[in-house]
Design an enzyme around this catalytic site. Sequence first.
Site, PDB file in Angstrom:
ATOM      1  CE  LYS A  84       7.480  18.076 -38.389  1.00 48.58           C
ATOM      2  NZ  LYS A  84       8.546  18.266 -37.493  1.00 48.58           N
TER       3      LYS A  84
ATOM      4  CE  LYS B 139       6.207   6.828 -36.799  1.00 50.52           C
ATOM      5  NZ  LYS B 139       7.085   7.531 -37.445  1.00 50.52           N
TER       6      LYS B 139
ATOM      7  CE  LYS C 207       4.248  12.598 -26.886  1.00 46.77           C
ATOM      8  NZ  LYS C 207       5.622  12.881 -26.201  1.00 46.77           N
TER       9      LYS C 207
END
Length: 341
Positions: free
Chosen positions: A125, A207, A210
Amino acid sequence: MENQAVQTTEKKKETVFSAIQPSGAITLGNYLGAIRNWVRMQESGDYHCIYALADLHTITVRQEPAQFRKNVIDMYASILACGVDVEKAPFFIQSHNPNHAVMAWILDCYTQFGELSRMTQFKDKSAKHADNINAGLFTYPSLMAGDILLYQADKVPVGADQKQHIELTRDIANRFNSIYGNVFKIPEGFIPKDGARVMSLQNPLNKMSKSDENVNGYVLLTDPDNVIMKKFKRAVTDSEAKVRYAEGKEGINNLMSIYSAVTGLSFEQIEHDFDGKGYGDFKTAVGEAVIAEIAPIRKRYEEYLKDKKYLEECYRKSDEFAIRYSSRTVEKAMKKIGFVK
Ligand code: TRP
């Protein structure tokens, strides 16, 4: 007598805790990988299930306020539509229970800088949001540890990407307990066996997410039937033209996993049923099966969204439960540490 018997079996039930971040709409991957399993555990009656919408976690990445508010309500409604029932399993909003922030601070002081530095999610991240590597992003795992430890959870169903955070939770809890005695139950993470790992329809090595820039890569529970079918018809496959599960056939493997997850058919049965048929037929079958599973959820979701009062009733009731239940743990931990009451 009878009542007592009921009570003792009730006591033996293990506590399951899980949470999901409110990102707005739920993907087919979130549903088959996590939420459907929440509902199954709730319905099995074998566990005392507690679920949360982890909105405190979400602000580690900057949110637009109106969109954030909408995402929380949309996600809350979607999860009820999937079958989470607050009469059986409280489903609360994390930020409505101040004990989470308190516990996160306490646990921050029992978590080492080195441990947090090793978290792969933090590394990923911070690479992705290089302009905003805030302290919350770094201490996110101790907030998560608090979520779990506050409810003395035995079992925590999570995706594979959260395994490291569960390990850290156990380390923190053991460390705390070794100083102060038995304050926290040591939780066990588990990756549900029947929780399908759903991959992108456009790039089956990734994976389903969205954040995929190609909207055809993911299916949302809110997608209309024709859109779902279109996305399956466009799914990436291979040139073998044989429905079978094998290495190098990641697109077909993914479609088979999805089909198996929604129909309950084994891979062998699927291979047998589609023997001699082309990918076109198979994709249509997968699309139809997925539509049959999620169209009723979409309908319920639309109804819940129109009834904000009902949604509020559900989370208020769950929030109250969560505050009451977790207060015992916070009070115990604070007393052990030596805070003046
Ligand atoms: N961090 C989890 C995720 O992003 C969500 C989460 C927050 C969670 N608190 C939790 C999951 C406690 C399990 C238990 O997926």
